[in-house]
Scaffold this motif. Structure first.
Motif, short mmCIF file in Angstrom:
data_model
loop_
_atom_site.label_atom_id
_atom_site.label_comp_id
_atom_site.label_asym_id
_atom_site.label_seq_id
_atom_site.Cartn_x
_atom_site.Cartn_y
_atom_site.Cartn_z
N SER A 222 -0.73 -5.51 -7.67
CA SER A 222 0.54 -4.73 -8.53
C SER A 222 0.39 -3.31 -7.87
CB SER A 222 0.32 -4.95 -9.70
OG SER A 222 -0.82 -4.20 -10.29
N TYR A 223 -0.65 -2.92 -7.39
CA TYR A 223 -0.90 -1.41 -7.10
C TYR A 223 -0.34 -1.07 -5.51
CZ TYR A 223 -2.72 -0.30 -11.54
OH TYR A 223 -3.17 -0.12 -12.70
N ILE A 224 -0.43 -2.34 -4.70
CA ILE A 224 0.13 -2.21 -3.27
C ILE A 224 1.46 -2.54 -2.84
CG2 ILE A 224 -0.72 -3.33 -1.20
CD1 ILE A 224 -3.06 -2.19 -2.70
N THR A 225 1.87 -1.59 -1.95
CA THR A 225 3.37 -1.63 -1.51
C THR A 225 2.80 -1.86 0.06
OG1 THR A 225 3.47 0.56 -1.10
CG2 THR A 225 4.27 -0.43 -3.15
N PRO A 226 3.94 -2.57 0.86
CA PRO A 226 3.79 -2.79 2.20
C PRO A 226 3.84 -1.55 2.98
CG PRO A 226 5.60 -4.10 1.22
CD PRO A 226 5.24 -3.32 0.03
N GLY A 227 2.66 -1.23 3.98
CA GLY A 227 2.54 -0.09 4.83
C GLY A 227 1.50 0.78 4.20
N GLY A 248 1.34 -6.77 3.37
CA GLY A 248 1.63 -5.58 4.36
C GLY A 248 1.08 -4.43 4.26
N ALA A 249 -0.27 -4.46 3.65
CA ALA A 249 -0.99 -3.20 3.92
C ALA A 249 -1.93 -3.34 4.95
CB ALA A 249 -2.08 -3.23 2.59
N LYS A 250 -2.35 -1.87 5.48
CA LYS A 250 -3.29 -1.68 6.45
C LYS A 250 -4.75 -1.52 5.70
CE LYS A 250 -4.11 0.82 10.61
NZ LYS A 250 -3.64 1.98 11.58
N ASP A 294 -4.15 5.72 0.91
CA ASP A 294 -3.01 5.87 -0.18
C ASP A 294 -3.65 5.36 -1.53
OD1 ASP A 294 -1.10 6.92 1.66
OD2 ASP A 294 -0.93 4.82 2.28
N PHE A 295 -4.79 4.19 -1.31
CA PHE A 295 -5.16 3.40 -2.46
C PHE A 295 -6.65 3.02 -2.05
CE2 PHE A 295 -5.94 -0.52 -4.83
CZ PHE A 295 -5.58 -0.11 -6.12
#
Length: 444
Positions: A222-227, A248-250, A294-295
């Motif tokens: 829920s904390y992850i967005t693409p890119g 979509g995370a790296k 970012d996370f």
């Protein structure tokens, strides 16, 4: 050391679990074993197998071929070896004589009590006549001398823990934070175990023992967005790296167990080729990637695997340095109130059926140390079916981490605590909650 009575030694050993074959090594071994044999209910036929084993006979290259489940060193043994290098070699040699999952128990005199010892003139339990005897202690040479005892070596905690670590023994009990039951004599008991199997060095076993509930996955995702560039701390075999990549995370994963890391590289080889994933062998509290994310999150409850608060502070410093402004760090732990409210000890058994029909059974026996803020204990596991049976165990030493520590660690490392939850449904953190979930943000 004649100043230590037989009953004090027996009291330190009586609660130990007997594992045959065993050896008790020391000048009072025979007398001690006679008493322990009665307490343990051993038959007289077995007694001759265990008592008065000679240290040289056991540790020499041409010594006995027996492998032991339990070796007990009485205080006078190491104290008669003045060179620390030689003492280390003896401990390494004894470790090689242990069976897998065997234990070595070492009794030593507390170094803090070496200058002034209570001299007991009779070893019987009934006699308590004593007088004070001064001893000359040379901390530079690491020896102690008194008229009646002669010269003996000083054995310290740091020496034993370092010897255990380099002899591939895992510390199971050490007296640093425990109340000394015999302050007049200052006996200290150290127990180390030769691991049978470590689930953290076997990918297949790790995947069976370390489960990731679906609610956990949904919560983290829920904390992850693409890119998004994500730092996964303790990435294991890459099981959770995959859903991050699919969203979509790296991902950059750090894992200290090389076998688990190698399995992750095999499982996620296509993502490595696409340069969407990087897997690094390293310590989550000591790394420098020279870039920011970012996370970041710890896979499972890995922060508690750092039992020392200083090591956890290194972790917070290191991770904070790798976060961009307003980036977030997610930490998921067992709620420490569980251990506070349920007493000092807990035992629980879990079992589930595997896809091949075999049964996995896990039993945890943990004790809570309120002074050191540790959980210590043993986790035993077995996999059984009609055709096969496999079992193993490993020792536990986990830190108990309170919310106030999280707040202070954040404050000291450029982070702030912005969210706390008691479960994956984001309900309030209460003393009765099973989980303690913390979301921290990098301060601009």
């Amino acid at each position: 050391m004649n100043c230590i009575s037989v009953d004090d030694l027996v009291n330190n050993l009586a609660a130990l679990r007997l594992d045959s074959p065993m050896a008790i090594i020391g000048t009072k071994a025979g007398k001690i074993f006679d008493i322990l044999a009665k307490k343990w209910g051993l038959s007289s036929k077995k007694i001759t197998q265990y008592i008065d084993k000679d240290l040289e006979a056991i540790t020499s290259s041409e010594g006995e071929k027996t492998e032991y489940n339990l070796i007990i060193l009485l205080p006078d043994i190491l104290a008669q070896i003045y060179q620390i290098e030689e003492r280390y070699q003896k401990i390494v040699a004894l470790a090689q004589k242990l069976r897998r999952d065997g234990r070595i128990v070492i009794l030593v005199v507390d170094p803090g009590n070496l200058g002034l010892m209570e001299r007991r003139w009779d070893d019987s339990i009934e006699t308590r006549e004593s007088r004070t005897q001064l001893a000359e202690v040379n901390w530079i040479k690491g020896i102690r001398h008194c008229e009646s005892e002669g010269t003996t070596a000083i054995i310290t905690r740091s020496e034993l823990l370092l010897s255990f670590a380099t002899a591939n023994l895992t510390i199971e009990e050490e007296p640093l934070t425990k109340v000394n039951n015999y302050p007049s004599l200052g006996l200290q008991r150290f127990i180390a175990r030769k691991e049978l199997h470590s689930p953290y060095s076997n990918g297949q076993l790790y995947n069976l023992l370390v489960t990731l509930p679906e609610a956990y996955k949904e919560f983290v995702l829920s904390y992850i967005t693409p890119g998004m560039e994500v730092l996964e701390l303790g990435s294991g075999t890459g099981r959770f790296s995959l859903p991050l990549l699919e969203k979509g995370a790296k991902v950059t994963g750090i894992e200290i167990e090389e076998r688990l890391l190698n399995e992750a590289k095999i499982n996620l080889s296509q993502w490595l080729k696409k340069e969407k994933l990087e897997l690094i062998h390293g310590d989550i509290s000591l790394f420098d990637l020279k870039r920011q994310f970012d996370f970041a999150f710890l896979s499972g409850e890995i922060l508690s695997y750092l039992p020392e608060v200083e090591k956890r502070h290194q972790f917070f410093q290191c991770v904070s340095a790798h976060l961009r402004e307003k980036a977030r760090l997610l930490i998921i732990l067992d709620n420490p109130a569980i251990y506070m409210h349920r007493g000092y000890r807990r035992t629980r058994t879990r079992q589930r059926q595997l896809s091949d029909g075999s049964m996995l059974r896990i039993t945890e026996d943990r004790a809570y140390d309120p002074v050191g803020m540790y959980q210590m204990g043993i986790e035993q596991y077995s996999i059984s079916s009609e055709e096969t049976f496999f079992q193993g165990s490993h020792s536990l030493k986990h830190g108990i981490i309170l919310t106030d520590e999280i707040r202070l660690q954040a404050h000291l490392t450029g982070l702030k605590l912005v969210e706390t939850y008691g479960n994956y449904q984001r309900e309030k953190l209460l003393p009765s909650s099973d989980r303690a979930i913390y979301v921290l943000e990098k301060v601009p």
